[in-house]
Scaffold this active site. Structure first.
Site, short mmCIF file in Angstrom:
data_model
loop_
_atom_site.label_atom_id
_atom_site.label_comp_id
_atom_site.label_asym_id
_atom_site.label_seq_id
_atom_site.Cartn_x
_atom_site.Cartn_y
_atom_site.Cartn_z
N LYS B 146 -17.49 33.24 -52.97
CA LYS B 146 -16.35 34.14 -52.79
C LYS B 146 -15.45 33.57 -51.71
O LYS B 146 -15.95 32.87 -50.83
CB LYS B 146 -16.85 35.53 -52.41
N TYR B 229 -15.02 40.56 -47.21
CA TYR B 229 -16.28 41.26 -46.92
C TYR B 229 -16.03 42.76 -46.70
O TYR B 229 -16.79 43.60 -47.17
CB TYR B 229 -16.94 40.68 -45.67
#
Lengths: 391, 391, 391, 391
Positions: B146, B229
């Site tokens: 990611k 996040y």
């Protein structure tokens, strides 16, 4: 055992602020294993300024009235209440002359009571401006609870009234006067961990109905009542005035408490140096009252940050997490003693009217952003007190 | 002393997920005073899927390669790198056949290596889409780091490529697979402390130059690299998709690291149920990686929340503050083992391509809000995978 | 806002202890977000008992004198000191009639002062017995600081003097009256985590010379001055009387502070139910004041446990660690108010003379064990107050 | 991204201990935000020593076998067990040649297996001596679990056997090899907060029956099994050998688990420098595994201190409380790698047989004190290994 009586004298000779001396004397701050070198009392007690307390609600009765017991500079001498029976019992309990109980009808008679030096306005938010201005015009100094007032205009009028009456106006930002937030303020000036980059803060509680803080008519709502702590903290930590705000609010359809005001608001602020702040104010969640300051080399912050007692200062560097422990002090005693000391020295208090005005300007911008769905510039206060930009 | 060998058999009979069983076996989670009732190993080891690791940067070498040692389902069998010398040394160290070292020129030859079941893309963000799609077309399953890709379009192309090749695509959201965040996810579904009202999160670090994360060309910047996040956490905690975003960014003029990307961003999200979230992403402050969930009757959260190790779960009710302690597990091992188990069972992983696409849509809205100074609606993903609203 | 004045009345009708009511009223314990349902003050103030404070050392000036400000039942009306100048300044500061300043020569004249109800003995340890007995004979109730006295015999004489004069004698074990230790005491009776198996405790500080606590002539030394906290805690946590003690001491040759008394002592105690306790008392190390109770299903304890403020209650169960937060109260105010309430109701205080006698018996056994290098039986107190076994 | 392959080479050139280098390479210790400057792997893997694991109980299966996966120097090559079926399944799981499964009848055949370099004795305490000595005589190095043996005599025999066979004997004091206890050991040598005055420690757990640790025949009981952690900690923290011990024990009559051994023991130790230590060992209370070191200017300690994971280092100075955070490492991997490295370099391990002998001498003195009710001198080990004083 300490026999030396000279500490207070020494402090005075050394030119140390009477505030510091007064506080040190009034509150037994010494940790248990610390043996003070000098006698931990002063000579004769201070002359005490007389306070009239206006509004005998929860805050006044649970926090403010008891705080006088610890003060060396302030004492309660008059009460203003719409409930004479209650006021009589409070007066009896605290040894206040029953002749010095006032109602809202004869409030202006305070003018004729020379025992009253300061009026402490502890009323619902929408009444702050009127009762502050009337007290100032009655020749009294005023300590007014936060939020200062419902509108920017009211804040300006209050400041003007103080100037016109040549009296002092202080907004009751108690956290400016207690050791934990003072330490953070100091760190915000000295930058022991490099520049501040961002700050976060939350102030939430689960407000139970009925409560005037849930009503628009009394200028309630989470932003003014609890969000103001975050906003003021962002400002006292950075020492800067924010220039731009965003805000997002939610009002639940299915909670009868929130017919008039949102139950939660999130917001962001931009500061001139580049600091960005983000925070929340909530009326429907368990208490969380905290802030964290993100610096180049560490983060630090208080959690809890805004409670009356039990504050804790946390610090995190790369490989260690620290809790710094400071002596605790009664916030209300410190706040009142500060005002008393400034009045006696004929100086502005640290949180004069402009402090409240500026928070009100920020909240106005957040509310505008909530309504408009866009970032909003925050108005500034000119050297002459006028509102010079924005909105 | 435990002599019973039936635990694993029991778990299988009971239909418990092989993942849970595998994890329990692979990682010695038992606290020291807990005497397991059964033999804490399984019978024969699992057949292990072969992984090709693409990109031998810091993350691959410090975290991912060592994590294979703890895995019962995955093993490294091939390396892809632009530095043949380095790749040779890594291969030798981990016992990888030197013939299975690839460069970016012969990357597509992975197609012909039947030992390789999964390609793990650990490249700079702007290369994720291309190398993921080529691996899928080469008939390999792909685990991609990611943020998923630089643009919404790339994410859509990656999802389409997986579907076209009938291969599995998983985005490496490791926190979905480790015990602390899993516990919070569970709390977000069961609401042990009443409804969630708000969430805050921060993810900051002080990035040192040179670093590809400071470059626009490689799709760097704090929002994608660390802010993702917070955004993913907001989504997995609520289990909802946000509908509206605000964002504010700052780029310092005097810090040579930040010529191309901002060093700090704050943002807010609105969720359908009324949850409001506020957070920050920073590249110029000391590490703070935390979130807090504000519920009706308590707040809880992780601090740290996003680190590779040492996560802590905190909970505050009215009169107590609690730290819940869970057995720790290697995030990367758990993540890879989850993917291996899903591949073997021919099922979608828990964090398939759509998970990355949705975060990318949120980040696109935040970036638009930063640019336009207004709240921005977040696009949604239709049942057919198309982007159905907004932007 | 709370308008109901009936709380105090209700408490009284309900037969709740006046102590509880008095304490709740005197100290603003409500957490900030707790809205009391009733007016948080009582009707008229209590009649206050008059206290003579004997000995104006650090403890008296830093802790005890300020604590009167928070009391609803006690007020300082007389001072006894060997330094008339100092006493005059203290008297002036606290508004005490200067005629009510006594020296040690005319101490017995307290008898003729009807304003003085209670004498609070805050003298060096070796003077406790004499000044307590003389005050009792002068017809006053006595609150005496701990350790009660230098010898078992002195303790017995003090108890006999109280009985002979029909006055109350209380030992100033303040921790019996503050919320954190009270909570632990309650847990020691209700056993929420199963039976208690063991307890550990430490009380250390780095004492600076000159200090009467370093002198044998004044009955100083770490066991009596700080170890007594551990010993008393072992007893109030278990609710049992220990039967056997061991002790080990060390006195450094090269530290001029410790010519007469050891700087450190460790000790163990055995209790009838099987509980074993181990602890330490130190005069040459940084402050650690803590205890931990090891139960079948958890451990809990205070750390710090013995400080004047800032106590913390920790609890550890298998998978969680908890900090229980209680409202803090001034230990000295609570202690004095308890005594005043008991005197008014003509009842024994919770920590009467026998409480001090029993700790003294334990310390005697520890000292004997130190001298003899063997475990020593602890003497018991018979129903008639005689020492029935041991030594 | 780190491309430099020279780190390991550099460490070797710099003469840094291969242990440190090996450990750093084997375990991904880098905190997530730390970018190592060099490639975090070594060149080729180490040659690995072959281990035979003797006894396939809980500790072996849950902790030791999995720890090999993280080791660069050790690998399991043989198993010794009384349960062939179980051993076969373990062997299959870990890829151990089934021909290298031994029973206790053919244990001495290990002599003929050149793959086995080290025998790791993980048997009940009373079997340690016999199986250690037989393995040494078979020409193998031995790593033996703690407590070293049931008696002082057995410890002496084990040491003599190692010397006679010219093999290395190491006692598995894993805490000497993990970062948290190593940091405390370092502080015990450098005294950053002034001299150590006292230490306290506890090691308790609630042991469930049946368990060989509850039996006298297998040399069970709390002192040897958990108390040894406290005693070893007292010794490694001070770096001194204690001279005198006291002990007090309790065995409940009504708990069927404790027919043979006490469920709780408290003890004190005196050290030559004056340090006094007090501690406890318990088999009937919830886990508490902690120690605290009382120094002149601070206290510090681990809590938990003895667990396999999750250790925490706490430090308290006057006005701050700190938690120092270190990278965590697998204790068993570090311990085994240390032994492997010392064997390769032909040096004594840090915790050779004498380390176990000395703890056994201390425990013998505590047991004698329990029996005799007096303080007992602790025997010393002479330069020639003989027991020179006491008992």
């Amino acid at each position: 055992m300490a026999d030396d009586l000279t500490r207070r004298g020494f402090l005075k000779q050394a030119g140390q602020s009477a505030l510091a001396a007064g506080v040190a004397a009034a509150v037994p701050l010494a940790p248990p294993d610390k043996q003070p070198e000098h006698l931990p009392i002063q000579g004769p007690p201070q002359k005490k300024l007389g306070f009239a307390i206006v509004g005998l609600g929860e805050l006044a009765l649970s926090e403010i009235m008891p705080a006088f017991a610890l003060s060396e500079r302030c004492r309660p001498v008059a009460l203003v209440s719409g409930h004479p029976d209650k006021a009589r019992k409070v007066a009896e309990h605290y040894g206040i002359d029953p002749r010095f109980i006032y109602g809202y009808d004869n409030y202006d008679d305070l003018r004729n009571n020379p025992q009253v030096d300061v009026v402490y306005v502890v009323l619902p938010n929408h009444m702050h401006a009127e009762y502050t201005i009337r007290a100032l015009r009655a020749g009294k100094h005023v300590l007014c609870e936060k939020p200062m007032a419902a509108t920017v205009k009211e804040c300006q009028d209050m400041i003007a009234a103080a100037k016109g009456a040549d009296r002092r106006l202080m907004i009751a930002y108690r956290l400016h006067y207690e050791p934990y937030n003072q330490r953070v303020i100091e760190m915000g000036r000295t930058h022991p961990y490099g520049p501040i980059r961002m700050i976060s803060a939350d102030n939430t509680q689960d407000v139970q109905a009925p409560n005037i803080r849930l009503s628009l008519a009394t200028a309630g709502g989470p932003l003014g009542d609890v969000g103001v702590y975050c906003i003021n903290a962002f400002r006292y930590i950075t020492g800067e005035e924010p220039t731009e705000a965003t805000g997002v609010a939610f009002r639940p359809d299915d909670d009868p408490r929130f017919r008039e005001v949102p139950d939660r608001i999130v917001f962001t602020l931009r500061f001139p140096s580049g600091v960005l702040a983000h925070g929340s104010a909530g009326f429907s969640s368990a208490s969380s009252r905290n802030y964290r300051v993100f610096c180049k080399d560490a983060w630090y912050g208080l959690d809890p940050a805004f409670d009356y007692t039990g504050l804790r200062l946390h610090l995190k560097e790369k490989y260690k997490r620290e809790e710094v422990q400071l002596p605790e002090a009664n916030h209300f005693t410190r706040e009142m003693d500060h005002f008393a000391e400034r009045i006696e020295r004929n100086k502005e208090p640290a949180t004069a009217g402009e402090e409240g005005l500026r928070d009100t300007l920020v909240m106005a911008a957040i509310n505008r952003s909530i309504a408009d769905g866009r970032a909003v510039k925050i108005a500034d206060v000119g050297p002459d007190g006028s509102i010079v930009t924005g909105l």
